[in-house]
Design a protein around this motif. Structure first.
Motif, short mmCIF file in Angstrom:
data_model
loop_
_atom_site.label_atom_id
_atom_site.label_comp_id
_atom_site.label_asym_id
_atom_site.label_seq_id
_atom_site.Cartn_x
_atom_site.Cartn_y
_atom_site.Cartn_z
N SER A 1 0.85 -1.18 0.00
CA SER A 1 0.00 0.00 0.00
C SER A 1 0.89 1.24 0.00
O SER A 1 2.11 1.13 0.26
CB SER A 1 -0.91 0.01 1.23
N PRO A 2 0.33 2.42 -0.26
CA PRO A 2 1.15 3.64 -0.27
C PRO A 2 1.81 3.96 1.07
O PRO A 2 2.75 4.76 1.11
CB PRO A 2 0.16 4.73 -0.67
N THR A 3 1.33 3.36 2.16
CA THR A 3 1.87 3.67 3.49
C THR A 3 2.63 2.51 4.12
O THR A 3 2.91 2.53 5.32
CB THR A 3 0.73 4.10 4.44
N GLN A 4 2.98 1.50 3.33
CA GLN A 4 3.66 0.34 3.92
C GLN A 4 4.63 -0.29 2.93
O GLN A 4 4.34 -0.43 1.74
CB GLN A 4 2.63 -0.71 4.35
N TYR A 5 5.79 -0.67 3.45
CA TYR A 5 6.74 -1.52 2.74
C TYR A 5 6.88 -2.81 3.53
O TYR A 5 6.93 -2.80 4.77
CB TYR A 5 8.12 -0.87 2.65
N THR A 6 6.98 -3.95 2.83
CA THR A 6 7.20 -5.23 3.48
C THR A 6 8.43 -5.89 2.88
O THR A 6 8.58 -5.96 1.65
CB THR A 6 5.98 -6.16 3.32
#
Length: 235
Positions: free
Chosen positions: A86-91
């Motif tokens: 999502s635009p607010t998360q990196y995994t």
């Protein structure tokens, strides 16, 4: 026979092209959504990795999940994966385990995209994640692990099998540049050099001498002045 430029050897075919090339100030462009456009990186580690740093720049207006870097082995298709759900998360996945980092939501497209780096060391399991030169709170993952070195490395798609199994809904539509990988954890000083468009010698993946195979609708173009606004501008 006419000799080619020593930094560039390109053979063009119906399905794509492969090259060994200095890609500084250039980007791979993935112009449209598909499951057939991707870049194979042929430079792979020559031994198991007990530490590494991966850095890249990307530019997209997508808000759906995207894959930034996919390193698969025959045993594990998510051996090393940098994913943005999502635009607010990196995994970040390592050996199919993962840690996530939350980033602030922005209302507008950031000019030039983002520069991200992730590093990991086996001795402590510490993962460092950097966005545009800023270090996020460090987390732990896979202490004592070693990353296998017989790998398929893909840009633009997420591998659900070794070298394939692509899903268009996870692929990148946009641009990617400055993909570099080291077999060690870079220092904070080196991270800032890389973020500022400086060269830190490496020995795994080197954007200034990249051996790659582009498949499908992938275009190599000079990066725009916005893309390199922090380091140089085109005339």
């Amino acid at each position: 026979m006419e000799l080619l430029h020593p930094l560039l050897l390109v053979l063009v075919g119906l399905s794509g092209f492969f090259a060994e090339e200095d890609l500084q100030k250039k980007s791979f462009i993935f112009p449209e959504q598909s499951n057939t456009a991707f870049v194979v990186l042929k430079d792979t580690p020559q031994k198991p990795l007990t530490s590494f740093t991966l850095c890249l720049r990307y530019y997209t207006d997508l808000t759906r999940p995207i894959t930034l870097f996919s390193y698969a082995t025959k045993k594990d298709d998510n051996e090393l994966l940098l994913y943005k759900p999502s635009p607010t998360q990196y995994t970040f996945y390592l050996g199919s385990d993962s840690v996530s980092f939350q980033v602030p939501e922005t209302k507008a497209l950031k000019p030039g995209g983002e520069h991200v780096c992730v590093s990991w060391e086996s001795a402590t399991g510490i993962v460092e994640f950097w966005v545009d030169g800023v270090l996020w709170p460090r987390k732990g993952l896979k202490k004592g692990y070693a990353v296998p070195f017989e790998a398929s490395i893909i840009l633009g798609q997420e591998q659900d099998s070794f070298g394939g199994g692509f899903d268009a809904n996870q692929g990148l539509v946009g641009e990617i540049s400055d993909v570099n990988m080291w077999d060690r954890v870079l220092s904070a000083e080196e991270m800032h050099l890389v973020t500022g468009y400086r060269v830190v010698p490496n020995n795994v993946i080197d954007w200034s001498s990249l051996d790659y195979d582009a498949k499908g609708y992938v275009v190599v173009k000079p990066s725009t002045n916005l893309w390199y606004s922090g380091g140089w501008s085109q005339s």
